[in-house]
Design a protein around this motif. Structure first.
Motif, mmCIF file in Angstrom:
data_model
loop_
_atom_site.group_PDB
_atom_site.id
_atom_site.type_symbol
_atom_site.label_atom_id
_atom_site.label_comp_id
_atom_site.label_asym_id
_atom_site.label_seq_id
_atom_site.Cartn_x
_atom_site.Cartn_y
_atom_site.Cartn_z
ATOM 1 N N CYS A 91 0.867 -1.192 0.000
ATOM 2 C CA CYS A 91 0.000 0.000 0.000
ATOM 3 C C CYS A 91 0.897 1.234 0.000
ATOM 4 C CB CYS A 91 -0.955 -0.004 1.181
ATOM 5 S SG CYS A 91 -0.211 -0.355 2.782
ATOM 6 N N ALA A 92 1.844 1.264 -0.944
ATOM 7 C CA ALA A 92 2.876 2.291 -0.989
ATOM 8 C C ALA A 92 2.479 3.528 -1.791
ATOM 9 C CB ALA A 92 4.168 1.690 -1.552
ATOM 10 N N GLY A 93 1.191 3.680 -2.092
ATOM 11 C CA GLY A 93 0.718 4.908 -2.720
ATOM 12 C C GLY A 93 1.387 5.203 -4.047
ATOM 13 N N LEU A 94 2.046 6.366 -4.115
ATOM 14 C CA LEU A 94 2.691 6.795 -5.352
ATOM 15 C C LEU A 94 3.747 5.811 -5.846
ATOM 16 C CD1 LEU A 94 3.208 10.616 -4.722
ATOM 17 C CD2 LEU A 94 1.827 9.584 -6.531
ATOM 18 N N HIS A 95 4.293 5.021 -4.940
ATOM 19 C CA HIS A 95 5.382 4.109 -5.307
ATOM 20 C C HIS A 95 4.943 2.647 -5.273
ATOM 21 C CE1 HIS A 95 8.139 7.503 -5.229
ATOM 22 N NE2 HIS A 95 7.549 7.873 -4.120
#
Length: 378
Positions: A91-95
């Motif tokens: 759940c690393a968002g942008l990455h």
């Protein structure tokens, strides 16, 4: 279709009774009486503190360098050590796509989309009572007027497709776009009430929808990515969904998963100087004299609250700001920032030159005045 039965189409006159400051150009609207607002960063911090209180370990500033499958586990190598786990929840968002690619998963790509937001002084916080939405666009729910839980108004966001993932700049063009749009919806907005500007980057994906699934290439990897609006609203259910995925996966390999019998869902209430009565203040000060020392005058935040935030994990100026609101008032930290740096330095036993705004190399005090004077004399 979505289980909402209380939505109402209101006429201009009906809208004006609810929101007297709406523009006369608004002819009708959709009213959702059960809509609400929350402080997203305080919610996230509270969830983290609750998890920690129930036994979870949180490793901040831990950059993932590599991952590899190893004997039905995944070995994660970070700049702070190695972790061997049965399941990875990405759940690393942008990455999130970069993390997935470490395990050979190229099933999605993150498409950054920047949104500029502008915060107004509490003086105009009561211009609206509800979040004001325009008609949505294909890429965004539109530019909103949002009353915050702390009494400010927030205007925005824009929606700008990006190639890079670290452009958090705001622009005069962005502000003018937002201000022009919002003044068409609500009367009484003035540029002089602007106290802060910031930008966030939505982690949109090439799928155009939430991605909540096991990786097609690695059975121990769950991707939770591309969570756009209404991601915050959906977050509690997404958590429940992922929990079931983890439980079912472990059960399929014969591993029993049991509910923690003493799980505590309640966080102890934090004392806030600005919310206490005179008698409650006297009691708080009698127990801790630091409650009598006001650090942030705009938001009335005491030293005791700042020290508590540090004890709960705050390590940066923004960490203090998001937990206590110190620095969020009209002067935006103009008076309290040096005091907060001093407290962080004292409590963490670090020189002021090592204190950062938000981690990494965002240093606030590259030199001490004494050092500069000594250099000049030499």
């Amino acid at each position: 279709q979505n289980g909402l039965s209380d939505l109402q189409i209101l006429s201009q006159d009906e809208l004006k009774k609810l929101e007297p400051n709406l523009s006369k150009n608004i002819v009708a609207g959709l009213f959702a009486p059960n809509g609400g607002i929350v402080s997203p960063f305080e919610l996230a911090i509270a969830q983290g503190e609750n998890a920690k209180n129930n036994g979870a370990e949180i490793f901040c500033s831990s950059e993932v360098l590599s991952m590899e499958e190893k004997d039905s586990h995944i070995l994660i190598t970070t700049n702070r050590g190695k972790f061997l786990t049965k399941i990875v929840i990405n759940c690393a968002g942008l990455h999130a796509d970069s993390i997935a690619r470490l395990l050979g998963d190229y099933s999605f790509t993150i498409k950054p989309r920047k949104g500029e937001e502008y915060l107004l002084d509490k003086r105009v916080g009561d211009l609206v009572n509800s979040t004001i939405f325009p008609l949505p666009t294909p890429t965004s729910k539109g530019i909103l007027i949002i009353p915050t839980v702390h009494g400010n108004l927030m205007l925005g966001p824009t929606a700008e497709e990006l190639d890079q993932r670290d452009d958090f700049s705001t622009t005069s063009l962005g502000f003018e776009q937002i201000y022009s749009f919002c003044t068409k919806m609500v009367n009484g907005l003035e540029k002089k009430d602007l106290i802060a500007s910031f930008a966030g980057i939505r982690a949109a994906s090439d799928r155009g929808d939430f991605i909540i699934e096991f990786s097609p290439t690695v059975s121990q990897l769950i991707n939770v990515a591309g969570i756009e609006s209404p991601g915050l609203t959906a977050a509690p259910y997404i958590g429940e969904m992922v929990k079931e995925m983890v439980r079912d996966k472990l059960a399929s390999t014969g591993q029993k998963v049991e509910k923690k019998p003493d799980f505590n869902t309640v966080l102890p209430k934090k004392l806030r100087f600005s919310e206490l009565s005179t008698e409650e203040l006297k009691e708080a000060i009698a127990k801790d004299k630091r409650f009598a020392h006001i650090i942030c005058r705009c938001e009335m935040v005491s030293e005791a609250e700042i020290v508590e935030a540090i004890n709960n994990g705050a390590r940066t100026l923004d960490g203090i700001k998001l937990r206590t609101r110190a620095g969020m008032g009209r002067c935006q930290g103009g008076f309290c920032t040096p005091k907060i740096i001093k407290i962080l330095s004292r409590e963490l036993n670090m020189p002021p030159s090592e204190i950062t705004k938000r981690g990494n190399e965002s240093f606030l005090v590259p030199y001490l005045a004494k050092e500069l004077i000594e250099r000049k004399e030499q």
